[in-house]
Motif scaffolding. Structure first.
Motif, PDB file in Angstrom:
ATOM      1  N   VAL A  93       5.025   6.122  -0.634  1.00 28.22           N
ATOM      2  CA  VAL A  93       4.278   5.623   0.711  1.00 28.22           C
ATOM      3  C   VAL A  93       4.752   4.023   0.856  1.00 28.22           C
ATOM      4  O   VAL A  93       4.945   3.742   1.956  1.00 28.22           O
ATOM      5  N   GLN A  94       4.732   3.276  -0.281  1.00 21.04           N
ATOM      6  CA  GLN A  94       5.235   1.895   0.027  1.00 21.04           C
ATOM      7  C   GLN A  94       6.666   1.721   0.524  1.00 21.04           C
ATOM      8  O   GLN A  94       6.829   1.001   1.524  1.00 21.04           O
ATOM      9  N   GLU A  95       7.570   2.631  -0.002  1.00 17.19           N
ATOM     10  CA  GLU A  95       9.085   2.511   0.548  1.00 17.19           C
ATOM     11  C   GLU A  95       8.919   2.826   2.217  1.00 17.19           C
ATOM     12  O   GLU A  95       9.553   2.256   3.173  1.00 17.19           O
ATOM     13  N   ARG A  96       8.278   3.934   2.508  1.00 17.20           N
ATOM     14  CA  ARG A  96       7.975   4.426   4.076  1.00 17.20           C
ATOM     15  C   ARG A  96       7.213   3.252   4.829  1.00 17.20           C
ATOM     16  O   ARG A  96       7.761   2.913   5.899  1.00 17.20           O
ATOM     17  N   LEU A  97       6.256   2.640   4.230  1.00 17.80           N
ATOM     18  CA  LEU A  97       5.531   1.769   5.144  1.00 17.80           C
ATOM     19  C   LEU A  97       6.586   0.347   5.120  1.00 17.80           C
ATOM     20  O   LEU A  97       6.385  -0.221   6.283  1.00 17.80           O
ATOM     21  N   GLU A  98       7.361   0.059   4.259  1.00 11.13           N
ATOM     22  CA  GLU A  98       8.236  -1.187   4.276  1.00 11.13           C
ATOM     23  C   GLU A  98       9.654  -0.937   4.814  1.00 11.13           C
ATOM     24  O   GLU A  98      10.237  -1.819   5.111  1.00 11.13           O
ATOM     25  N   SER A  99       9.895   0.392   5.550  1.00 11.57           N
ATOM     26  CA  SER A  99      11.031   0.549   5.879  1.00 11.57           C
ATOM     27  C   SER A  99      11.129  -0.219   7.202  1.00 11.57           C
ATOM     28  O   SER A  99      10.196   0.025   8.008  1.00 11.57           O
ATOM     29  N   GLU A 100      12.206  -0.763   7.628  1.00 17.55           N
ATOM     30  CA  GLU A 100      12.822  -1.266   8.585  1.00 17.55           C
ATOM     31  C   GLU A 100      12.673  -0.564   9.922  1.00 17.55           C
ATOM     32  O   GLU A 100      13.418   0.548   9.950  1.00 17.55           O
ATOM     33  N   GLY A 101      11.718  -0.721  11.036  1.00 16.45           N
ATOM     34  CA  GLY A 101      11.697  -0.440  12.064  1.00 16.45           C
ATOM     35  C   GLY A 101      10.808   1.013  12.278  1.00 16.45           C
ATOM     36  O   GLY A 101      10.737   1.714  13.116  1.00 16.45           O
ATOM     37  N   ALA A 102      10.205   1.265  10.999  1.00 17.12           N
ATOM     38  CA  ALA A 102       9.331   2.542  11.050  1.00 17.12           C
ATOM     39  C   ALA A 102       7.977   2.293  11.557  1.00 17.12           C
ATOM     40  O   ALA A 102       7.512   1.153  11.481  1.00 17.12           O
ATOM     41  N   PRO A 103       7.330   3.069  12.389  1.00 17.72           N
ATOM     42  CA  PRO A 103       6.273   2.801  12.868  1.00 17.72           C
ATOM     43  C   PRO A 103       4.935   2.736  12.086  1.00 17.72           C
ATOM     44  O   PRO A 103       5.110   3.609  10.886  1.00 17.72           O
TER      45      PRO A 103
ATOM     46  N   THR B 218      -2.126   7.123   8.493  1.00 14.93           N
ATOM     47  CA  THR B 218      -2.267   8.205   7.243  1.00 14.93           C
ATOM     48  C   THR B 218      -1.747   7.669   5.917  1.00 14.93           C
ATOM     49  O   THR B 218      -2.287   7.645   5.000  1.00 14.93           O
ATOM     50  N   LEU B 219      -0.466   7.016   6.018  1.00 15.82           N
ATOM     51  CA  LEU B 219       0.060   6.269   5.022  1.00 15.82           C
ATOM     52  C   LEU B 219      -0.772   5.168   4.411  1.00 15.82           C
ATOM     53  O   LEU B 219      -0.940   5.113   3.222  1.00 15.82           O
ATOM     54  N   ARG B 220      -1.304   4.403   5.385  1.00 11.63           N
ATOM     55  CA  ARG B 220      -2.066   3.320   5.007  1.00 11.63           C
ATOM     56  C   ARG B 220      -3.338   3.674   4.505  1.00 11.63           C
ATOM     57  O   ARG B 220      -3.976   3.087   3.419  1.00 11.63           O
ATOM     58  N   ARG B 221      -3.832   5.088   4.766  1.00  5.53           N
ATOM     59  CA  ARG B 221      -5.263   5.534   4.103  1.00  5.53           C
ATOM     60  C   ARG B 221      -4.932   5.911   2.732  1.00  5.53           C
ATOM     61  O   ARG B 221      -5.457   5.626   1.729  1.00  5.53           O
ATOM     62  N   ILE B 222      -3.651   6.390   2.546  1.00  3.57           N
ATOM     63  CA  ILE B 222      -3.250   7.091   1.306  1.00  3.57           C
ATOM     64  C   ILE B 222      -3.013   5.879   0.103  1.00  3.57           C
ATOM     65  O   ILE B 222      -3.592   5.975  -0.803  1.00  3.57           O
ATOM     66  N   GLN B 223      -2.534   4.709   0.943  1.00  5.08           N
ATOM     67  CA  GLN B 223      -2.401   3.508  -0.029  1.00  5.08           C
ATOM     68  C   GLN B 223      -3.656   2.851  -0.310  1.00  5.08           C
ATOM     69  O   GLN B 223      -3.803   2.531  -1.505  1.00  5.08           O
ATOM     70  N   THR B 224      -4.502   2.724   0.698  1.00  8.25           N
ATOM     71  CA  THR B 224      -5.966   2.361   0.318  1.00  8.25           C
ATOM     72  C   THR B 224      -6.512   3.124  -0.842  1.00  8.25           C
ATOM     73  O   THR B 224      -7.089   2.654  -1.830  1.00  8.25           O
ATOM     74  N   ILE B 225      -6.533   4.462  -0.810  1.00  9.20           N
ATOM     75  CA  ILE B 225      -7.103   5.408  -1.779  1.00  9.20           C
ATOM     76  C   ILE B 225      -6.369   5.158  -3.204  1.00  9.20           C
ATOM     77  O   ILE B 225      -7.064   4.938  -4.219  1.00  9.20           O
ATOM     78  N   LEU B 226      -5.051   4.815  -3.095  1.00 10.20           N
ATOM     79  CA  LEU B 226      -4.294   4.567  -4.465  1.00 10.20           C
ATOM     80  C   LEU B 226      -4.792   3.265  -5.128  1.00 10.20           C
ATOM     81  O   LEU B 226      -4.912   3.412  -6.207  1.00 10.20           O
ATOM     82  N   TYR B 227      -5.057   2.271  -4.148  1.00 14.13           N
ATOM     83  CA  TYR B 227      -5.380   1.047  -4.763  1.00 14.13           C
ATOM     84  C   TYR B 227      -6.879   0.893  -5.010  1.00 14.13           C
ATOM     85  O   TYR B 227      -7.299  -0.129  -5.381  1.00 14.13           O
ATOM     86  N   SER B 228      -7.684   1.777  -4.570  1.00 11.76           N
ATOM     87  CA  SER B 228      -9.355   1.489  -4.560  1.00 11.76           C
ATOM     88  C   SER B 228      -9.515   1.700  -6.219  1.00 11.76           C
ATOM     89  O   SER B 228      -8.889   2.442  -7.079  1.00 11.76           O
TER      90      SER B 228
END
Length: 253
Positions: free
Chosen positions: A202-212, A216-226
């Motif tokens: 998820v982190q790789e996808r969110l930080e990839s250059e030019g990726a929108p 959904t990935l933000r939500r997954i990341q929130t759940i992982l860090y909660s």
């Protein structure tokens, strides 16, 4: 309804195994091979016949669940209950498996040993609770009051071997519980590694250059860090984002 004794006799004869309790079916291995005896195409190489830990039981049931989906078998598999190796849950499922086999087995020859390629089928152990009330240990009155005084667990009176038998029983139960605890620790590590892989992906996808930005990935990341009250991050587990950035800065300089 078919009795437990009859079900076990049928199961042992069909699969050439040596189960003594219905609870042992909670590993999922026997259920998988019964289904394989009907269709002949269940991926037995993925079934761990001598599974000893709950995460291995779950993996076995997942194999069977995939076959149910492919064959359009409309039967829910309550994995979370069956893997606890409780008698009633597994008895009900084994009774259903037997009825399904009676209705669908075509009478073709089946070689269970060849299908599992000689994989070991050690009869799985099931954790039994310590005896209480009228159980065997209570009947020995270990450490309790006897006529003439108290007898310590470590000793015995002349002509009596009961305390030693009790010690051996308790030692066996402690050993079995230790094995169970080891399995739980492995299961914890197994699922933690899965979550770690998801986090990195998820982190790789969110930080990839030019990726929108993907909500959904933000939500997954929130759940992982909660976190929850009382939760402690395992030692050496997820690295704090600030620490990660600090490490990157150090490497840059």
């Amino acid at each position: 309804m078919t009795s437990r004794a009859d079900l076990l006799a049928w199961l042992n004869d069909l699969l050439q195994i040596n189960y003594t309790k219905v609870e042992q079916c909670g590993t999922g291995a026997a259920y998988c091979q019964v289904i394989d005896s009907i269709y002949g195409d269940l991926p037995m190489s993925r079934v761990k016949m001598n599974a000893k830990h709950e995460y291995e039981y779950i993996a076995n049931f997942k194999v069977m669940q995939n076959v149910f989906k492919a064959k359009k078998i409309d039967k829910p598999i309550t994995i979370e209950k069956l893997v606890k190796c409780k008698m009633q849950d597994n008895l009900e499922f084994l009774q259903w498996i037997k009825r399904f086999w009676d209705q669908n087995y075509g009478g073709q020859g089946y070689d269970p040993v060849a299908r599992r390629k000689g994989a070991p089928t050690d009869s799985p152990a099931t954790i039994a609770p310590l005896a209480a009330g009228g159980g065997r240990t209570a009947g020995l009155n270990v450490g309790g009051t006897r006529a003439g005084g108290r007898t310590p667990i470590s000793g015995h009176r002349s002509g009596s071997t009961q305390p030693n038998e009790a010690v051996q029983l308790l030692q066996a139960q402690v050993k079995e519980m230790s094995v169970h605890l080891e399995g739980l620790e492995k299961e914890r590590d197994f699922y933690f590694e899965k979550l770690r892989e998801i986090e990195l992906l998820v982190q790789e996808r969110l930080e990839s250059e030019g990726a929108p930005d993907d909500p959904t990935l933000r939500r997954i990341q929130t759940i992982l860090y909660s976190t929850e009250d009382g939760f402690e991050v395992p030692e050496g587990a997820l690295v704090n984002e600030g620490e990660a950035f600090a490490d990157e800065e150090e490497e840059t300089f």
